[in-house]
Scaffold this motif. Structure first.
Motif, mmCIF file in Angstrom:
data_model
loop_
_atom_site.group_PDB
_atom_site.id
_atom_site.type_symbol
_atom_site.label_atom_id
_atom_site.label_comp_id
_atom_site.label_asym_id
_atom_site.label_seq_id
_atom_site.Cartn_x
_atom_site.Cartn_y
_atom_site.Cartn_z
ATOM 1 N N LYS A 99 10.559 -7.912 -2.898
ATOM 2 C CA LYS A 99 9.631 -7.931 -4.038
ATOM 3 C C LYS A 99 9.146 -6.537 -4.433
ATOM 4 N N TYR A 100 9.442 -5.528 -3.624
ATOM 5 C CA TYR A 100 9.023 -4.151 -3.907
ATOM 6 C C TYR A 100 10.152 -3.282 -4.449
ATOM 7 N N SER A 101 11.205 -3.894 -4.971
ATOM 8 C CA SER A 101 12.359 -3.122 -5.438
ATOM 9 C C SER A 101 12.125 -2.422 -6.776
ATOM 10 N N ASP A 102 11.079 -2.778 -7.503
ATOM 11 C CA ASP A 102 10.763 -2.124 -8.776
ATOM 12 C C ASP A 102 10.059 -0.798 -8.498
ATOM 13 N N VAL A 103 10.831 0.289 -8.540
ATOM 14 C CA VAL A 103 10.312 1.610 -8.199
ATOM 15 C C VAL A 103 9.182 2.038 -9.137
ATOM 16 N N GLN A 104 9.223 1.597 -10.383
ATOM 17 C CA GLN A 104 8.162 1.952 -11.323
ATOM 18 C C GLN A 104 6.833 1.317 -10.910
ATOM 19 N N GLN A 105 6.888 0.066 -10.491
ATOM 20 C CA GLN A 105 5.679 -0.652 -10.105
ATOM 21 C C GLN A 105 5.235 -0.293 -8.687
ATOM 22 N N TYR A 106 6.201 -0.002 -7.817
ATOM 23 C CA TYR A 106 5.903 0.279 -6.409
ATOM 24 C C TYR A 106 6.546 1.590 -5.967
ATOM 25 N N PRO A 107 6.040 2.723 -6.447
ATOM 26 C CA PRO A 107 6.604 4.005 -5.996
ATOM 27 C C PRO A 107 6.257 4.245 -4.528
ATOM 28 N N ARG A 108 7.046 5.046 -3.874
ATOM 29 C CA ARG A 108 6.715 5.401 -2.492
ATOM 30 C C ARG A 108 5.355 6.087 -2.475
ATOM 31 N N PRO A 109 4.538 5.780 -1.487
ATOM 32 C CA PRO A 109 3.193 6.369 -1.425
ATOM 33 C C PRO A 109 3.212 7.828 -0.992
ATOM 34 N N ALA A 110 2.151 8.528 -1.344
ATOM 35 C CA ALA A 110 1.960 9.910 -0.896
ATOM 36 C C ALA A 110 1.417 9.927 0.517
ATOM 37 N N ILE A 111 0.577 8.966 0.839
ATOM 38 C CA ILE A 111 -0.130 8.891 2.122
ATOM 39 C C ILE A 111 -0.155 7.425 2.547
ATOM 40 N N ILE A 112 -0.117 7.203 3.851
ATOM 41 C CA ILE A 112 -0.245 5.857 4.398
ATOM 42 C C ILE A 112 -1.478 5.809 5.285
ATOM 43 N N LEU A 113 -2.367 4.870 5.012
ATOM 44 C CA LEU A 113 -3.543 4.593 5.844
ATOM 45 C C LEU A 113 -3.183 3.339 6.634
ATOM 46 N N LEU A 114 -3.024 3.486 7.945
ATOM 47 C CA LEU A 114 -2.424 2.444 8.772
ATOM 48 C C LEU A 114 -3.381 1.931 9.835
ATOM 49 N N ASP A 115 -3.665 0.635 9.785
ATOM 50 C CA ASP A 115 -4.432 -0.005 10.843
ATOM 51 C C ASP A 115 -3.498 -0.241 12.022
ATOM 52 N N LEU A 116 -4.000 -0.082 13.236
ATOM 53 C CA LEU A 116 -3.168 -0.324 14.420
ATOM 54 C C LEU A 116 -3.056 -1.798 14.756
ATOM 55 N N ASN A 117 -4.129 -2.538 14.544
ATOM 56 C CA ASN A 117 -4.206 -3.933 14.986
ATOM 57 C C ASN A 117 -3.737 -4.880 13.891
ATOM 58 N N LEU A 118 -2.435 -4.883 13.653
ATOM 59 C CA LEU A 118 -1.849 -5.741 12.627
ATOM 60 C C LEU A 118 -1.217 -6.964 13.278
ATOM 61 N N THR A 119 -1.126 -8.025 12.499
ATOM 62 C CA THR A 119 -0.384 -9.194 12.972
ATOM 63 C C THR A 119 1.106 -8.909 12.829
ATOM 64 N N LEU A 120 1.910 -9.668 13.495
ATOM 65 C CA LEU A 120 3.365 -9.495 13.505
ATOM 66 C C LEU A 120 3.712 -8.120 14.085
ATOM 67 N N MET A 121 4.227 -7.217 13.293
ATOM 68 C CA MET A 121 4.556 -5.868 13.749
ATOM 69 C C MET A 121 3.275 -5.033 13.760
ATOM 70 N N ASP A 122 2.884 -4.521 14.930
ATOM 71 C CA ASP A 122 1.621 -3.779 14.990
ATOM 72 C C ASP A 122 1.774 -2.359 14.450
ATOM 73 N N GLY A 123 0.648 -1.680 14.320
ATOM 74 C CA GLY A 123 0.626 -0.344 13.736
ATOM 75 C C GLY A 123 1.444 0.679 14.503
ATOM 76 N N HIS A 124 1.477 0.562 15.828
ATOM 77 C CA HIS A 124 2.295 1.487 16.619
ATOM 78 C C HIS A 124 3.770 1.360 16.246
ATOM 79 N N GLU A 125 4.229 0.125 16.091
ATOM 80 C CA GLU A 125 5.631 -0.102 15.730
ATOM 81 C C GLU A 125 5.933 0.438 14.338
#
Length: 151
Positions: free
Chosen positions: A53-79
């Motif tokens: 669903k993120y294949s539209d580069v105009q709507q979803y450009p790669r970010p400049a910065i990522i703010l990442l929580d460590l305690n995520l469900t499924l794949m955690d922040g460390h991964e």
């Protein structure tokens, strides 16, 4: 070289309340940096690789910065962090760990995995506004990124 504010901030946060508080702080401080949100690590990687669903580069450009929580469900922040920093197409994107964990092992592991910053989620409104303002000033006002960091 380019300013990081030319591309969005990706917030990887599964907790709706934490995300809403962060969004409120950005608005309160009149920070106009566009934001994208992913609720888990798999979704974040889909966005970063611009697939599904993120294949539209105009709507979803790669970010400049990522703010990442460590305690995520499924794949955690460390991964997620480890995956990003091992990939030649993603590793140039700065990753700021934004978490409640003050465990020295988490801090050490995150920096070993390539984190660019490690910030404890503030527990008061005043501290939150202060942290978000500093984050904005440094990452979106001072820092220059290589041209391929968000592409």
């Amino acid at each position: 070289m380019r300013r990081s504010s030319a591309y969005p901030l990706l917030i990887v946060e599964d907790n709706d309340e934490d995300f809403e508080i962060l969004e409120w702080a950005l608005q309160k401080l009149s920070i106009n940096t566009p934001t994208l949100r992913c609720k888990d690590g798999d979704e974040a990687l889909d966005l970063l690789y611009q697939r599904g669903k993120y294949s539209d580069v105009q709507q979803y450009p790669r970010p400049a910065i990522i703010l990442l929580d460590l305690n995520l469900t499924l794949m955690d922040g460390h991964e997620v962090l480890s995956h990003i920093k091992r990939d030649d197409t993603l590793k140039m994107i700065p990753v700021i760990v934004w978490t409640t964990s003050s465990d020295p092992k988490d801090i050490e592991i995150c920096f070993q995995e390539g984190a660019n910053s490690y910030i404890l989620k503030p527990m008061t409104v005043e501290k939150l506004l202060e942290a978000v303002e500093m984050l904005n000033h440094y990452w979106f006002g001072v820092v220059m990124l290589p041209d391929n960091a968000g592409t």
